[in-house]
Design a protein around this motif. Sequence first.
Motif, PDB file in Angstrom:
ATOM      1  N   LYS A  75       0.826  -1.201   0.000  1.00  0.00           N
ATOM      2  CA  LYS A  75       0.000   0.000   0.000  1.00  0.00           C
ATOM      3  C   LYS A  75       0.865   1.257   0.000  1.00  0.00           C
ATOM      4  CE  LYS A  75      -3.843   0.200   0.032  1.00  0.00           C
ATOM      5  NZ  LYS A  75      -4.745   0.279  -1.160  1.00  0.00           N
ATOM      6  N   GLU A  76       0.218   2.366  -0.350  1.00  0.00           N
ATOM      7  CA  GLU A  76       0.912   3.650  -0.393  1.00  0.00           C
ATOM      8  C   GLU A  76       1.491   4.006   0.967  1.00  0.00           C
ATOM      9  OE1 GLU A  76      -3.056   4.467   1.263  1.00  0.00           O
ATOM     10  OE2 GLU A  76      -2.363   3.276  -0.450  1.00  0.00           O
ATOM     11  N   THR A  93       4.948   0.213  -5.472  1.00  0.00           N
ATOM     12  CA  THR A  93       3.802  -0.154  -4.637  1.00  0.00           C
ATOM     13  C   THR A  93       2.520   0.357  -5.285  1.00  0.00           C
ATOM     14  OG1 THR A  93       2.961  -0.073  -2.366  1.00  0.00           O
ATOM     15  CG2 THR A  93       3.891   1.964  -3.232  1.00  0.00           C
ATOM     16  N   TYR A  94       1.385   0.082  -4.665  1.00  0.00           N
ATOM     17  CA  TYR A  94       0.137   0.748  -5.048  1.00  0.00           C
ATOM     18  C   TYR A  94       0.149   2.154  -4.471  1.00  0.00           C
ATOM     19  CZ  TYR A  94      -1.910  -3.781  -6.362  1.00  0.00           C
ATOM     20  OH  TYR A  94      -2.170  -4.994  -6.950  1.00  0.00           O
ATOM     21  N   PHE A  95      -0.184   3.139  -5.294  1.00  0.00           N
ATOM     22  CA  PHE A  95      -0.243   4.522  -4.821  1.00  0.00           C
ATOM     23  C   PHE A  95      -1.651   5.120  -4.882  1.00  0.00           C
ATOM     24  CE2 PHE A  95       4.391   4.579  -5.518  1.00  0.00           C
ATOM     25  CZ  PHE A  95       4.798   5.263  -4.380  1.00  0.00           C
ATOM     26  N   PHE A  97      -2.706   7.747  -6.541  1.00  0.00           N
ATOM     27  CA  PHE A  97      -2.510   9.173  -6.306  1.00  0.00           C
ATOM     28  C   PHE A  97      -3.763  10.007  -6.583  1.00  0.00           C
ATOM     29  CE2 PHE A  97       2.164   8.360  -6.986  1.00  0.00           C
ATOM     30  CZ  PHE A  97       2.593   8.874  -5.767  1.00  0.00           C
ATOM     31  N   LEU A 103      -0.902  12.709  -0.207  1.00  0.00           N
ATOM     32  CA  LEU A 103       0.136  11.765  -0.616  1.00  0.00           C
ATOM     33  C   LEU A 103       0.878  12.272  -1.847  1.00  0.00           C
ATOM     34  CD1 LEU A 103       1.472   8.884  -0.555  1.00  0.00           C
ATOM     35  CD2 LEU A 103      -0.432   8.147  -2.014  1.00  0.00           C
ATOM     36  N   CYS A 114       8.294   7.316  -7.893  1.00  0.00           N
ATOM     37  CA  CYS A 114       7.096   6.560  -7.515  1.00  0.00           C
ATOM     38  C   CYS A 114       6.558   5.794  -8.711  1.00  0.00           C
ATOM     39  CB  CYS A 114       6.026   7.510  -6.983  1.00  0.00           C
ATOM     40  SG  CYS A 114       6.577   8.475  -5.551  1.00  0.00           S
ATOM     41  N   ALA A 116       3.888   3.114  -9.741  1.00  0.00           N
ATOM     42  CA  ALA A 116       2.635   2.603  -9.181  1.00  0.00           C
ATOM     43  C   ALA A 116       2.213   1.297  -9.845  1.00  0.00           C
ATOM     44  CB  ALA A 116       1.529   3.644  -9.346  1.00  0.00           C
TER      45      ALA A 116
END
Length: 384
Positions: A75-76, A93-95, A97, A103, A114, A116
């Motif tokens: 997770k974010e 990771t999962y973001f 946004f 975030l 980042c 995603a």
Amino acid sequence: MLIGVPKEIKNNENRVGLTPAGVSEFVKYGHEVYVQATAGEGSGFADAEYEQAGATILATIEEVYEKAEMIVKVKEPIAQEYPLIKENQLLFTYFHFASGEELTHAMIERKAVCLAYETVELSNRALPLLIPMSEVAGRMAPQEGAKYLEKPLKGRGILLGGVPGVKPAEVLVLGAGIVGTQAAKIAAGLGAQVTVMDINLNRLRELDDFMPKNVTTQYSNEYNIRAAVKTADLIIGAVLIPGAKAPHLITRDMLKTMKPGTVLVDVAVDQGGCIETCKPTTHEDPTYIIDDIVHYCVANMPGAVPYTSTLALTNATLPYALKLASQGWRVACLLNEDLRLGLNVVNGKVVYKGVADAWGLELTDVNQVLNENTMFEESTFMTV
């Protein structure tokens, strides 16, 4: 490369970014892996298993972030992790946004790289790192919905599959992608009468060919949705626009036309939700009620079945993670368009349109970022 696997600290998140088998693969290719103590316990993996696979166990999350060049998570990052993230550090990771303004600005400020999971995309538009968790969440949605339809949990008191002489529940699924297909399959298997809505007629034709007879398809528009919600007992939101906010298909005023005790399960909550009254909840406190309608909006549904989810996720992410580690993120993204589409924020710049549009930020061409100061010899990286 130095790989870090911190323990997830989001509420009731028991998954872990890497299994012991994944650690073994990294070590085989000459990388060093640092795993935070007890990071895998929630998923059923003991520290000893990681050590046997070649990882070094570190006591604190601070040590993991300090050591690692690449962080592999599920997770974010949450607020207490923001100060730990270093400039140029790669986070895989999962973001999501587009549903997290704080975030987004935090990652811009930290100047992290980042990448995603949810926007890594194949040429056929499939999302290989989102699919496993979409499959899990889709299969969980009718299961959770059936539970919260029970009267002690404030639902209508209706059994999803009914019994002989009593009609089954009506389930409405909004979206015919991975989540919607899995949700319809499980709900139908439990005996419910299922309607699946989507705007993609070709996809509806496909479902019509292989779904059982208690699943019907219908074109999605506001008129049809307004009519369907009046009789539905369980409504599952399964809408996805990659990297962008989900549209609100269920509006606040529709709640008053629903039967009291109807259950809404919004699987799209981590992308802002396709139900206007949706707000993220946790496994600890999963539901709330508005206008006598039960809302289940847990943002990390697969976290409730971490053993299955962690194995499924690592199966999908590991090949990409190995490319990033062995080639470096910049080269890997130059050579692999799937990974290039996964880049969302790079060194303080937003490079994914859905994120820029969500928060009114300037969009930088990802190719411009990738080609900045890029000098490499093909012989200097390993092929994975």
